[in-house]
Design an enzyme around this catalytic site. Structure first.
Site, PDB file in Angstrom:
ATOM      1  N   ASP A  60       0.927  -1.159  -0.145  1.00 21.83           N
ATOM      2  CA  ASP A  60      -0.081   0.005   0.641  1.00 21.83           C
ATOM      3  C   ASP A  60       0.772   1.222  -0.357  1.00 21.83           C
ATOM      4  O   ASP A  60       0.069   2.159  -0.853  1.00 21.83           O
ATOM      5  CB  ASP A  60      -0.789   0.274   1.161  1.00 21.83           C
ATOM      6  CG  ASP A  60      -1.994  -1.880   1.073  1.00 21.83           C
ATOM      7  OD1 ASP A  60      -1.716  -1.161   0.502  1.00 21.83           O
ATOM      8  OD2 ASP A  60      -2.484  -1.218   1.974  1.00 21.83           O
ATOM      9  N   ALA A  61       2.133   1.396   1.427  1.00 25.92           N
ATOM     10  CA  ALA A  61       3.158   2.084   0.765  1.00 25.92           C
ATOM     11  C   ALA A  61       3.745   2.524  -0.365  1.00 25.92           C
ATOM     12  O   ALA A  61       3.969   3.642  -1.123  1.00 25.92           O
ATOM     13  CB  ALA A  61       4.174   2.317   2.254  1.00 25.92           C
ATOM     14  N   GLU A  62       3.615   1.951  -1.655  1.00 25.27           N
ATOM     15  CA  GLU A  62       4.473   1.810  -2.761  1.00 25.27           C
ATOM     16  C   GLU A  62       3.121   2.349  -3.534  1.00 25.27           C
ATOM     17  O   GLU A  62       3.799   3.415  -4.261  1.00 25.27           O
ATOM     18  CB  GLU A  62       5.368   0.539  -3.069  1.00 25.27           C
ATOM     19  CG  GLU A  62       6.593  -0.038  -2.395  1.00 25.27           C
ATOM     20  CD  GLU A  62       7.057  -1.033  -2.150  1.00 25.27           C
ATOM     21  OE1 GLU A  62       8.151  -1.641  -2.401  1.00 25.27           O
ATOM     22  OE2 GLU A  62       5.496  -2.016  -2.871  1.00 25.27           O
ATOM     23  N   ASP A  71       1.166   4.330  -2.201  1.00 28.19           N
ATOM     24  CA  ASP A  71       1.327   5.730  -2.373  1.00 28.19           C
ATOM     25  C   ASP A  71       1.978   6.585  -3.267  1.00 28.19           C
ATOM     26  O   ASP A  71       1.652   8.068  -3.443  1.00 28.19           O
ATOM     27  CB  ASP A  71       0.619   5.491  -0.798  1.00 28.19           C
ATOM     28  CG  ASP A  71      -0.648   5.276  -0.189  1.00 28.19           C
ATOM     29  OD1 ASP A  71      -1.511   5.114  -1.342  1.00 28.19           O
ATOM     30  OD2 ASP A  71      -0.697   4.912   1.316  1.00 28.19           O
ATOM     31  N   SER A  90     -12.993   8.491  -1.694  1.00 34.09           N
ATOM     32  CA  SER A  90     -11.999   8.523  -0.963  1.00 34.09           C
ATOM     33  C   SER A  90     -11.728   9.039   0.167  1.00 34.09           C
ATOM     34  O   SER A  90     -12.595  10.201   0.366  1.00 34.09           O
ATOM     35  CB  SER A  90     -10.970   8.105  -2.221  1.00 34.09           C
ATOM     36  OG  SER A  90      -9.274   7.531  -1.099  1.00 34.09           O
ATOM     37  N   LEU A  91     -10.225   8.761   0.374  1.00 33.85           N
ATOM     38  CA  LEU A  91      -9.938  10.181   2.191  1.00 33.85           C
ATOM     39  C   LEU A  91      -8.314  10.393   1.396  1.00 33.85           C
ATOM     40  O   LEU A  91      -7.956   9.872   1.241  1.00 33.85           O
ATOM     41  CB  LEU A  91     -10.086   9.295   3.177  1.00 33.85           C
ATOM     42  CG  LEU A  91     -11.716   8.835   3.625  1.00 33.85           C
ATOM     43  CD1 LEU A  91     -10.704   7.900   5.250  1.00 33.85           C
ATOM     44  CD2 LEU A  91     -12.083  10.287   4.633  1.00 33.85           C
ATOM     45  N   LYS A 148      -9.748   2.969  11.345  1.00 29.08           N
ATOM     46  CA  LYS A 148     -10.168   2.989   9.233  1.00 29.08           C
ATOM     47  C   LYS A 148      -9.498   1.504   9.433  1.00 29.08           C
ATOM     48  O   LYS A 148      -8.601   0.753   9.242  1.00 29.08           O
ATOM     49  CB  LYS A 148      -8.917   3.675   9.163  1.00 29.08           C
ATOM     50  CG  LYS A 148      -9.259   4.119   7.370  1.00 29.08           C
ATOM     51  CD  LYS A 148      -7.788   4.560   6.481  1.00 29.08           C
ATOM     52  CE  LYS A 148      -8.460   4.188   5.538  1.00 29.08           C
ATOM     53  NZ  LYS A 148      -8.112   3.008   4.578  1.00 29.08           N
ATOM     54  N   GLU A 160     -17.989  -0.798   6.328  1.00 32.29           N
ATOM     55  CA  GLU A 160     -16.577  -1.593   5.390  1.00 32.29           C
ATOM     56  C   GLU A 160     -17.006  -3.074   5.595  1.00 32.29           C
ATOM     57  O   GLU A 160     -16.858  -3.432   6.804  1.00 32.29           O
ATOM     58  CB  GLU A 160     -15.094  -1.675   6.441  1.00 32.29           C
ATOM     59  CG  GLU A 160     -14.111  -1.753   5.661  1.00 32.29           C
ATOM     60  CD  GLU A 160     -13.558  -0.531   4.215  1.00 32.29           C
ATOM     61  OE1 GLU A 160     -14.253   0.407   4.918  1.00 32.29           O
ATOM     62  OE2 GLU A 160     -12.361  -0.579   4.544  1.00 32.29           O
ATOM     63  N   TYR A 192     -20.682   2.531   9.236  1.00 33.94           N
ATOM     64  CA  TYR A 192     -20.030   4.089   9.836  1.00 33.94           C
ATOM     65  C   TYR A 192     -20.969   4.681   9.120  1.00 33.94           C
ATOM     66  O   TYR A 192     -20.235   5.812   9.845  1.00 33.94           O
ATOM     67  CB  TYR A 192     -18.106   4.235   9.973  1.00 33.94           C
ATOM     68  CG  TYR A 192     -17.948   3.230   9.122  1.00 33.94           C
ATOM     69  CD1 TYR A 192     -18.299   4.219   7.459  1.00 33.94           C
ATOM     70  CD2 TYR A 192     -16.891   2.683   8.136  1.00 33.94           C
ATOM     71  CE1 TYR A 192     -17.919   3.821   5.815  1.00 33.94           C
ATOM     72  CE2 TYR A 192     -16.720   1.941   7.301  1.00 33.94           C
ATOM     73  CZ  TYR A 192     -16.838   2.769   5.701  1.00 33.94           C
ATOM     74  OH  TYR A 192     -16.467   2.905   4.816  1.00 33.94           O
ATOM     75  N   LYS A 225     -12.386  12.690  11.398  1.00 34.18           N
ATOM     76  CA  LYS A 225     -14.462  13.151  10.222  1.00 34.18           C
ATOM     77  C   LYS A 225     -14.697  14.379  11.545  1.00 34.18           C
ATOM     78  O   LYS A 225     -14.479  13.709  12.691  1.00 34.18           O
ATOM     79  CB  LYS A 225     -15.361  12.198  10.786  1.00 34.18           C
ATOM     80  CG  LYS A 225     -14.548  10.978   9.963  1.00 34.18           C
ATOM     81  CD  LYS A 225     -15.929   9.910   9.968  1.00 34.18           C
ATOM     82  CE  LYS A 225     -15.662   8.594   9.516  1.00 34.18           C
ATOM     83  NZ  LYS A 225     -16.776   7.780   9.461  1.00 34.18           N
ATOM     84  N   CYS A 272       7.937 -35.741  -1.794  1.00 33.66           N
ATOM     85  CA  CYS A 272       6.925 -34.677  -0.384  1.00 33.66           C
ATOM     86  C   CYS A 272       8.453 -35.260   0.027  1.00 33.66           C
ATOM     87  O   CYS A 272       8.846 -36.209   0.509  1.00 33.66           O
ATOM     88  CB  CYS A 272       6.526 -36.369   0.146  1.00 33.66           C
ATOM     89  SG  CYS A 272       5.998 -35.430   1.605  1.00 33.66           S
ATOM     90  N   CYS A 286       1.538 -33.919  -1.558  1.00 26.55           N
ATOM     91  CA  CYS A 286       1.531 -35.206  -1.262  1.00 26.55           C
ATOM     92  C   CYS A 286       0.562 -36.338  -1.582  1.00 26.55           C
ATOM     93  O   CYS A 286      -0.676 -36.276  -0.995  1.00 26.55           O
ATOM     94  CB  CYS A 286       2.387 -35.541   0.049  1.00 26.55           C
ATOM     95  SG  CYS A 286       2.538 -36.618   0.559  1.00 26.55           S
TER      96      CYS A 286
END
Ligand code: IVH
Length: 635
Positions: free
Chosen positions: A27-29, A31, A61-62, A91, A147, A193, A254, A372, A388
């Site tokens: 997610d960070a990448e 963003d 989105s936020l 979140k 969610e 929510y 919020k 196996c 196996c």
């Protein structure tokens, strides 16, 4: 990368994330890419396999904050407002949904899609436990948003075969199924929510109203007046997030006053009156010492990277899941590689990236074994899984099945853990499941107290706890057998449907098909399990040693409790499956064929030929109206 190429790349990641329920980057990448490209995206267009639902109020989105100064910046923009009250909520790391009620009945449920058009998942959402389908006394249109997510423990149980990557993607894949039965077999949950169409003036009131209406609302929330109070909530929930049991990826702030939120409006992507304060991702870089291949209960071979231990966010990580051969090939992971490891929730850490620059030249590719590693039998390839083939004599499979049988989620025999199973196996005292209940007999001819670590007291404690589990409920019994895809949730559905061991044991395919939540995959697995005579013998043998109790229905005083109900024709006030689920939740048994065992026969519009048969047999016939009254306990 130029901007166009970047945008194409982002589009590809969006499709992977929103449509395929998978991801190649963190997610960070993602963003970072989005920031670089300066683009504003909300999800991805709805998948054409589903009908489209237009969101009257867009599902946006936020905006995101990562550091304190970004949170301060957000507040500063709102500064002309006096006595700002901010509500802080976790979140939830799932996928958003919208559920529309008309005059108190759930009429439509949709995913976010691109924010303007979502996918129609009404039938799927209706299978989510606790998502209220009827709101008594509510008139007009009401829309609830929230969610959908999976708890980490449910994810781990569901993912014994390592077919899924993480709880979020699994929740998303589970809700977006064409066959609602598959959705029903996944233990999805949700938190609500937002409420559109209510008279509430603050978000705080909205949360209370949602609770009052019977929706699941997250218990953590706080009203804050300044950035310090907001960050106090953020830090508290960040420190305790492992105890929640589900993944959250930050906190949402919020403006509490809804009129003010409205007045501030939104950009084309996100509301101005709210922001997501994201948690830093828990990553670490370390080295793979070795790639081990484990053999699971169903024979599946799972590659595991043994790592040079590393502390990631306060937890020492020594192993990471490599899932399967495809995953190893896709990421080109090799022994000795330096890798980036991500830890999320309770889920076993995973490798997100290989640092190819750190690899010495001539390091060979990892070759997945074609036998196996435990018993050297040939392996079978089933989709992405490699198994196996030696189900009944591979030591690793037998031990894993035994461990599962005594584990907490199965027979829950206190004092009987992995170590004890391995110990008794090596002594030759427990080689199959039924040996567990014959242990007392066997020990009469075996002096266990000569073995190191086994005093009289310990032995008698163990035998007592084995004996205390000789009475077991049907659902536990079924889930203990280790049948693929038949975990605790499906076992409960089966146990509730059949009521007794005898009924379940003589189940036929047609009746299995009538059970909501039991799809083809599960039925095939049950059939293949019982087509092996070793399994049939094991089940019979066990049943003869145990007292298997029927599952008690939760509402035992309902008129449907313990009764067999058959439906025919189209119901006008609800879906057939919904009515069936209600009967089951009241302890009734839904069957597809009329016989002299049938207690109630519910007749909808255009009934089939079953009606004649029911009349002949003198079965009690219910109109839909009468059925509805009985369900509500009004008669
Ligand atoms: S409020 C305009 N509250 O986060 C959207 N969203 O990145 C306002 N989410 O699409 C949504 N927990 O899927 C809100 N307590 C919460 C949330 C939450 C998770 C998700 C939601 C939204 C995404 C925004």
């Amino acid at each position: 990368m130029n901007k166009n190429a970047l945008q194409e790349e982002i589009k590809r990641h969006n499709e992977l994330y929103y449509r395929e329920n998978t991801q190649e980057i963190t997610d960070a990448e993602y963003d970072m890419l989005a920031k670089k490209a300066g683009i504003q995206t909300v999800g991805t267009a709805p998948d054409r396999r589903f009908l489209e639902v237009e969101h009257i109020v867009p599902m946006l989105s936020l905006d995101k904050a990562h550091e304190r100064d970004e949170v301060e910046e957000f507040l500063k923009k709102l500064l002309n407002v006096h006595e700002l009250e901010i509500i802080c909520e976790p979140k939830i790391d799932g996928l958003s949904f919208s559920a529309i009620y008309e005059d108190g009945r759930l009429v439509k449920a949709a995913t976010r899609g691109d924010g303007h058009y979502g996918e129609d998942v009404t039938k799927n959402a209706a299978t989510i436990e606790g998502l209220t389908k009827v709101l008594p006394d509510v008139k007009g249109r009401l829309e609830v948003r929230g969610e959908v997510y999976l708890r980490n423990d449910d994810f781990l149980k569901l993912n014994k075969d390592n077919q899924f990557s993480n709880p979020r993607n699994t929740a998303s894949g589970s809700l977006r199924q064409l066959d609602p039965e598959i959705t029903a077999s996944r233990p999805l949950r949700y938190f609500a929510y937002s409420l559109i169409g209510g008279a509430e003036k603050t978000q705080f009131e909205v949360l209370n109203k949602l609770k009052e209406l019977g929706f699941c609302v997250n218990e953590h929330q706080c009203l804050a007046k300044n950035v310090d109070e907001m960050l106090k909530f953020y830090n508290r929930i960040y420190d305790n997030r492992h105890e929640l049991g589900y993944d959250i990826d930050g906190v949402v702030y919020k403006i509490n006053n809804l009129e003010l939120q409205d007045r501030l409006g939104s950009t084309n992507k996100a509301p101005r009156g709210a922001i997501a304060h994201k948690f830093p991702a828990a990553y670490g870089k370390t080295k793979i010492e070795k790639i081990l291949v484990q053999v699971g209960r169903t024979g599946q071979l799972t590659p595991i990277a043994q790592l040079v231990p590393i502390n990631i966010g306060g937890v020492v990580v020594t192993r990471a899941n490599l899932y399967n051969q495809d995953e190893i090939e896709r990421k080109d992971v090799r022994e000795g590689d330096v890798v980036v490891v991500q830890r999320a929730g309770d889920v076993i850490p995973k490798i997100v990236e290989v640092d190819k620059n750190a690899r010495s030249p001539n390091v060979p590719k990892f070759i997945f074994p074609n036998t196996c590693p435990e018993c050297e039998s040939e392996v079978q390839i089933e989709e992405a899984a490699i198994r196996c083939s030696n189900e009944f004599t591979c030591k690793a499979q037998i031990i894993e099945k035994l461990k599962h049988f005594v584990s907490k989620e199965a027979f829950d025999i206190t004092g009987f853990g992995d170590k004890q199973i391995e110990f008794f196996y090596d002594l030759g005292l427990i080689r199959k499941i039924s040996d567990i209940f014959a242990l007392e007999e066997k020990l009469k001819n075996f002096n266990l107290s000569k073995q190191e670590g086994w005093g009289e007291k310990l032995i008698s404690n163990l035998l007592n706890s084995i004996n205390s589990r000789k009475t077991i409920t049907l659902d536990r019994f079924i889930s203990s057998l280790g049948i693929q895809y038949v975990g605790p949730h499906v076992a409960k559905l089966l146990a509730k449907h059949y009521g007794s061991y005898e009924n379940w044991y003589s189940a036929d395919e047609e009746e299995l098909m009538s059970i909501i939540g039991v799809g083809e995959k599960i039925i095939d697995s049950l059939i293949s399990f019982f087509s092996e005579k070793d399994n049939v013998e094991m089940v019979k043998n066990l049943a003869s040693q145990l007292k298997i109790e029927p599952v008690s229905a939760n509402v035992s005083n309902s008129i449907f409790s313990g009764k067999t109900v058959v439906f025919t024709g189209k119901l006008l006030t609800r879906e057939r499956k919904e009515a069936q689920a209600e009967v089951e939740s009241l302890g009734g048994i839904v069957s597809s064929g009329v016989s002299n065992k049938t207690d109630f026969f519910v007749v909808g519009e255009k009934p089939g030929s079953k009606l004649e048969k029911a009349k002949k047999l003198g079965v009690k016939i219910l109109t839909e109206e009468k059925f509805n009254k009985l369900i509500l306990g009004e008669e």
